[in-house]
Each structure stands twice: as C-alpha cells, then as structure tokens.
Scaffold this motif. Structure first.
Motif, mmCIF file in Angstrom:
data_model
loop_
_atom_site.group_PDB
_atom_site.id
_atom_site.type_symbol
_atom_site.label_atom_id
_atom_site.label_comp_id
_atom_site.label_asym_id
_atom_site.label_seq_id
_atom_site.Cartn_x
_atom_site.Cartn_y
_atom_site.Cartn_z
ATOM 1 N N ARG A 51 23.887 32.005 38.369
ATOM 2 C CA ARG A 51 24.135 31.202 37.167
ATOM 3 C C ARG A 51 23.608 29.780 37.290
ATOM 4 O O ARG A 51 23.019 29.246 36.351
ATOM 5 N N ASP A 52 23.816 29.141 38.433
ATOM 6 C CA ASP A 52 23.388 27.749 38.569
ATOM 7 C C ASP A 52 21.886 27.595 38.370
ATOM 8 O O ASP A 52 21.413 26.546 37.917
ATOM 9 N N GLU A 53 21.136 28.617 38.714
ATOM 10 C CA GLU A 53 19.686 28.569 38.564
ATOM 11 C C GLU A 53 19.200 29.303 37.319
ATOM 12 O O GLU A 53 17.990 29.424 37.097
ATOM 13 N N GLY A 54 20.139 29.806 36.514
ATOM 14 C CA GLY A 54 19.772 30.466 35.274
ATOM 15 C C GLY A 54 18.904 31.686 35.488
ATOM 16 O O GLY A 54 17.991 31.951 34.710
ATOM 17 N N LEU A 55 19.202 32.482 36.523
ATOM 18 C CA LEU A 55 18.327 33.590 36.892
ATOM 19 C C LEU A 55 19.104 34.894 36.927
ATOM 20 O O LEU A 55 20.086 35.031 37.662
ATOM 21 N N MET A 56 18.663 35.850 36.125
ATOM 22 C CA MET A 56 19.208 37.201 36.133
ATOM 23 C C MET A 56 18.176 38.114 36.773
ATOM 24 O O MET A 56 17.123 38.380 36.185
ATOM 25 N N ALA A 57 18.477 38.577 37.986
ATOM 26 C CA ALA A 57 17.494 39.345 38.747
ATOM 27 C C ALA A 57 18.214 40.194 39.784
ATOM 28 O O ALA A 57 18.990 39.667 40.581
ATOM 29 N N THR A 58 17.959 41.488 39.772
ATOM 30 C CA THR A 58 18.624 42.383 40.719
ATOM 31 C C THR A 58 18.226 42.085 42.152
ATOM 32 O O THR A 58 18.997 42.337 43.084
ATOM 33 N N GLU A 59 17.024 41.534 42.356
ATOM 34 C CA GLU A 59 16.539 41.277 43.709
ATOM 35 C C GLU A 59 17.014 39.943 44.273
ATOM 36 O O GLU A 59 16.695 39.598 45.417
ATOM 37 N N PHE A 82 17.410 26.770 29.815
ATOM 38 C CA PHE A 82 17.054 28.158 29.536
ATOM 39 C C PHE A 82 17.201 28.998 30.798
ATOM 40 O O PHE A 82 17.296 28.495 31.919
ATOM 41 N N ASP A 83 17.237 30.321 30.598
ATOM 42 C CA ASP A 83 17.366 31.281 31.682
ATOM 43 C C ASP A 83 16.081 32.086 31.822
ATOM 44 O O ASP A 83 15.214 32.080 30.926
ATOM 45 N N THR A 84 15.986 32.817 32.922
ATOM 46 C CA THR A 84 14.915 33.794 33.090
ATOM 47 C C THR A 84 15.532 35.108 33.539
ATOM 48 O O THR A 84 16.540 35.130 34.252
ATOM 49 N N ILE A 85 14.923 36.208 33.105
ATOM 50 C CA ILE A 85 15.361 37.529 33.559
ATOM 51 C C ILE A 85 14.142 38.307 34.035
ATOM 52 O O ILE A 85 13.070 38.240 33.430
ATOM 53 N N THR A 86 14.313 38.997 35.145
ATOM 54 C CA THR A 86 13.219 39.816 35.656
ATOM 55 C C THR A 86 13.143 41.120 34.873
ATOM 56 O O THR A 86 14.113 41.543 34.234
ATOM 57 N N VAL A 131 6.741 40.928 33.559
ATOM 58 C CA VAL A 131 7.422 40.886 34.858
ATOM 59 C C VAL A 131 8.569 39.882 34.848
ATOM 60 O O VAL A 131 9.468 39.965 35.678
ATOM 61 N N LEU A 132 8.544 38.937 33.917
ATOM 62 C CA LEU A 132 9.584 37.916 33.805
ATOM 63 C C LEU A 132 9.696 37.507 32.342
ATOM 64 O O LEU A 132 8.684 37.366 31.651
ATOM 65 N N TRP A 133 10.931 37.315 31.884
ATOM 66 C CA TRP A 133 11.194 36.950 30.497
ATOM 67 C C TRP A 133 11.876 35.593 30.452
ATOM 68 O O TRP A 133 12.770 35.309 31.258
ATOM 69 N N LYS A 134 11.467 34.761 29.504
ATOM 70 C CA LYS A 134 12.102 33.464 29.288
ATOM 71 C C LYS A 134 13.148 33.607 28.187
ATOM 72 O O LYS A 134 12.886 34.190 27.134
ATOM 73 N N VAL A 180 19.484 35.771 47.776
ATOM 74 C CA VAL A 180 18.255 36.048 48.513
ATOM 75 C C VAL A 180 17.212 35.011 48.108
ATOM 76 O O VAL A 180 16.694 35.066 46.988
ATOM 77 N N PRO A 181 16.862 34.048 48.957
ATOM 78 C CA PRO A 181 15.943 32.982 48.549
ATOM 79 C C PRO A 181 14.558 33.495 48.173
ATOM 80 O O PRO A 181 13.932 32.963 47.261
ATOM 81 N N GLU A 182 14.106 34.565 48.852
ATOM 82 C CA GLU A 182 12.790 35.105 48.501
ATOM 83 C C GLU A 182 12.791 35.713 47.099
ATOM 84 O O GLU A 182 11.805 35.632 46.373
ATOM 85 N N GLY A 183 13.930 36.309 46.720
ATOM 86 C CA GLY A 183 14.036 36.864 45.371
ATOM 87 C C GLY A 183 14.017 35.787 44.311
ATOM 88 O O GLY A 183 13.406 35.939 43.256
ATOM 89 N N VAL A 184 14.669 34.655 44.617
ATOM 90 C CA VAL A 184 14.651 33.522 43.690
ATOM 91 C C VAL A 184 13.241 32.965 43.575
ATOM 92 O O VAL A 184 12.753 32.653 42.482
#
Length: 450
Positions: free
Chosen positions: A331-339, A403-407, A386-389, A45-49
C-alpha cells in the motif's frame, strides 16, 4: 489429564508441532521478522517492486487526484473521475472535479426506498430467514455498482464540486450511515408489524412514503440541500473563459459533461461453475433506483476484459474497473503485484496459493471490494500489457504521487469488472449482454459493492 477424544488437539501433538517449527532456521527468521514489522513488510520482495518501475506506453491525462476520505464512495469517485476526463479534455482544463456529495445524497435516498420496497415485498418471509436477515444487514451502505451510478445521474444529473461541496458527514459517513440504518431497521419493524395486522400492500406503500420524507430530512441535515440550479465559470489552461452560465444538474450533464452513459457496459469475469462466459448476469435485489431495476453484467474471460480495457485506453478514454484491492498490495508504494509479496515462502506452505481465482470466489475469500480508474498501460514488444496505471481516490499523497500500479498477473487474479463503451464489444457479446440474464442470489460474490 483426562483422556481426550480423537477430535481434540492433544498436548503431545502441539508439542511435536512446536518442536518441528523450532528445528527450521527459516521459521525462526520469519518469526523474528514478522513479530517485529508485520507480515507484509517481512514478505516484501524488493526485486518484485523494482520490476514495476514507472513508465507507460498508453496514458490518459487526468485532473488532480481526488480523495474519498473516510467514506466508502470509491465507485462514485471512480465514476465521476471517468466523466470529468471528458470535460477536462474537451474544454482544455487543467483540472476539474464533480461533486461527490451530490450523488451520495440521492443514492442514500434511493437505496432507502429500494430497501423499504424489499421489506414490503418480503413481509411474508420469516424474520430469521436468510433473505430478510441479508436485507437488514446493510440497507444503505456506501458501496455501489456502475449501473447504480448510471441510474443516479440519468435521474438527477451532476453538479460541479463547488455547487455541492463536501460536508463532515460526506467526508466521514460512519455516523450518518449508523443513524440512517437504525431508522430504516425501525421502519422495517413497523412495516412488518402493520403487515401482520392485515395492512394491504397499498397501505404499506403509503406508510413508506412518510418514512422516506424523514429519510430525506436526515440526509439534508447531514449533507445540505442539493442545488436545483447553480452558476458555473470554467477557465481553460490559458485562462480563457470556456464555460459559464446558470445550469440545472440535468443541463450540466447534457451540455457540459456530454457522455452517453447508456453506451457503457459493465463486463465481469467470474470463472465459477455457475457463471458461464458470454452470458448476461444479474443479482437478485441489487440496485438503488427502483424504476431502473437490478444491475446487469456480461460475463467474459479475463483476457477479454484486458483487451476491452486496453482498446478504450488506446482511444484516450479512462476505464472504470472493480477489483479486490487489498490482495497482494504494497500500500505505501501503491503497488498491487503478486510477485511483490512472498507470503507462501514466508510461512513455508501455501497460504495465498491455497485457492485459485474461482475457488476464492466460491469460498468467500475474494470479491470486488474497490473501484478505481485505469488511466494507462505499459506494453511489451508484442503490444500486451505488463503494467497498468491506476487512478485511485485516496488523495494526492497516496501511493506513487496519488496513483497506483497493478501488474498484469495481479489483473489476472483480482480484477473482476471493467466498464467499457459498447463500441468495443462484438455483436455477439452485445446480444449476450441484452439477453435474459441469469439471476444470482443476493449474497453471491458478484453482488458485492465497491
């Protein structure tokens, strides 16, 4: 076609399901997309990213990104990365790295001893029983827990990476683990055989000592000899020599790292019926250093884990944490987010949403699979994260510049553990942690190793 029992999938049923699938335009679009690029790419979902753009209100500077390569040492890397931050900050270094091969050597040795002791302890159990088969399944895997790391460094100290660099077998542990596991299973066979012949526990323990000498020989062959003493020269950002001399691993830990690891408490959040909050938990037969015993956790609500993590970050200290890393992960964008992944919308029914957090633990869908380091947070107008590094250990080219980010919503769903200084816990929480723990079965999800 012969008559099929009512428990079978009939051709009529399968044909009806196919016809229903083909009538739905969304199914056909999803089929074309998923079969071409895969499930997660099609569900992105591009808006979620976009909602997870970078920028943090609280941030702890770290050194260069580390890389565990093809090994399961994330818990060691995360632990060492929390320790090195104290050295970097205190000595004003640009970067610094502690040896990951050094604790790997001693973890394998101690896990081998732990395994053989468990074999001796269970010689009266049936070989095909659940307990013995569980012990044989993965006696010296790469994974671990914070308490196990603390036991290692208290017993063996730490060394800079230059004092014990990586080897082919630490960068890729598969072959070493394979042959060490095979040898240990052979040891288990011989110990159980001698016990059946009438050997006493004392005799079995002596046989174990001989076996451990072979284990150490295998480890030295694969990883090299751990240093007893080593020379250190560290220069700060201004090229001033700020640390030099000859050290033992214990001296270096005490004099240079200067972290009181006894104060660091492992807090988990498991909201299943068998795990009450504000109680101490342990896992049967989970550990590595025999004299330190089993791991211990304090079970707290997930919101409390976030409060503790944010408090420690705000004080300029990184936070070791454990999670189920592969869930809802771009994974490619290092993003852990349910949305960021619309899996249920892609398939048209609840796939990710078919189980809640507690049900995922109870039914084997989720467990702690990876350890990393929280090093920052973005806050809303009320000061809530709201976001963790996240500092990962997959190299500088991974994710977002390493590094990654998690919502925060992902944190709610898939983070299971944080390690914080006892100063952030209330007196009641500390008392609960120090009380007699509830012992969980060896195969409980809280017994999973990062």
């Amino acid at each position: 076609m012969p008559h099929l029992p009512e428990t079978s999938v009939t051709p009529e049923q399968e044909a009806a399901w196919a016809e229903r699938f083909g009538r739905d335009r969304a199914n056909l679009v999803a089929k074309n997309a998923v079969s071409s690029v895969g499930i997660r790419a099609a569900a992105r979902v591009p808006e979620g990213v976009a909602e997870s753009a970078l920028g943090f209100d609280v941030e702890v500077p770290q050194g260069d990104r580390t890389d565990q390569q093809r090994s399961g040492r994330c818990w060691m890397f995360a632990s060492l990365n929390t320790l090195r931050q104290h050295v970097i900050a205190r000595l004003n270094l640009k970067t610094f790295e502690l040896s990951q091969a050094y604790p790997l050597f001693y973890d394998k040795l101690e896990k081998s001893n732990w395994f053989l002791l468990n074999v001796i302890d269970t010689v009266g159990e049936p070989l095909d029983g659940r307990l013995v088969q569980y012990l044989l399944q993965d006696p010296v895997g790469d994974g671990g827990q914070w308490d196990m790391f603390r036991s290692l460094i208290e017993k063996y100290g730490v060394v800079p990476k230059e004092a014990m660099p990586e080897t082919a077998c630490s960068r890729n542990t598969r072959e070493m683990d394979k042959y060490l596991t095979r040898y240990l299973r052979g040891c288990a066979c011989r110990l159980r055989g001698r016990a059946a012949e009438g050997a006493t526990r004392e005799e079995l323990l002596q046989i174990r000592t001989t076996m451990l000498a072979d284990v150490r020989s295998l480890l030295a062959t694969c990883l090299g000899e751990p240093p007893r003493t080593f020379e250190v020269r560290l220069r700060d950002k201004d090229d001033n020599l700020v640390c030099h001399g000859s050290f033992t691993p214990h001296d270096f830990f005490a004099d240079v790292v200067q972290v009181d690891v006894k104060r660091l408490i492992s807090c988990v959040s498991a909201n299943t019926a068998d795990k009450p909050f504000n109680r101490s938990l342990t896992v049967s037969r989970l550990g590595n250093v025999a004299e330190d015993g089993q791991v211990r956790y304090l079970n707290l609500p997930i919101e409390r884990l976030k409060e503790l993590a944010l408090a420690q970050l705000t004080d300029g200290r990184p936070v070791w944490f454990g999670c189920d890393v592969d869930q809802s992960y771009v994974r490619d964008e290092g993003l852990m987010a349910t949305e960021c992944l619309a899996i249920d919308q892609l398939f048209g029914f609840a796939v990710e949403g078919c189980l809640d957090r507690a049900e995922r633990l109870d039914y084997g869908e989720s467990a702690m699979t990876h350890a990393m380091v929280l090093e920052g947070a973005r806050l809303d107008e009320d000061g809530k994260p709201v976001l963790w590094k996240v500092e990962n250990s997959w190299g500088k080219d991974h994710g977002r510049d390493g590094f990654d980010t998690i919502t925060d919503d992902w944190f709610d769903q898939y983070v299971y553990q944080v390690v914080v200084d006892e100063a952030y816990l209330t007196p009641e929480e500390l008392a609960a942690y120090r009380s007699d723990p509830i012992e969980l079965a060896p195969w409980d999800p809280l017994g999973s190793l990062a």
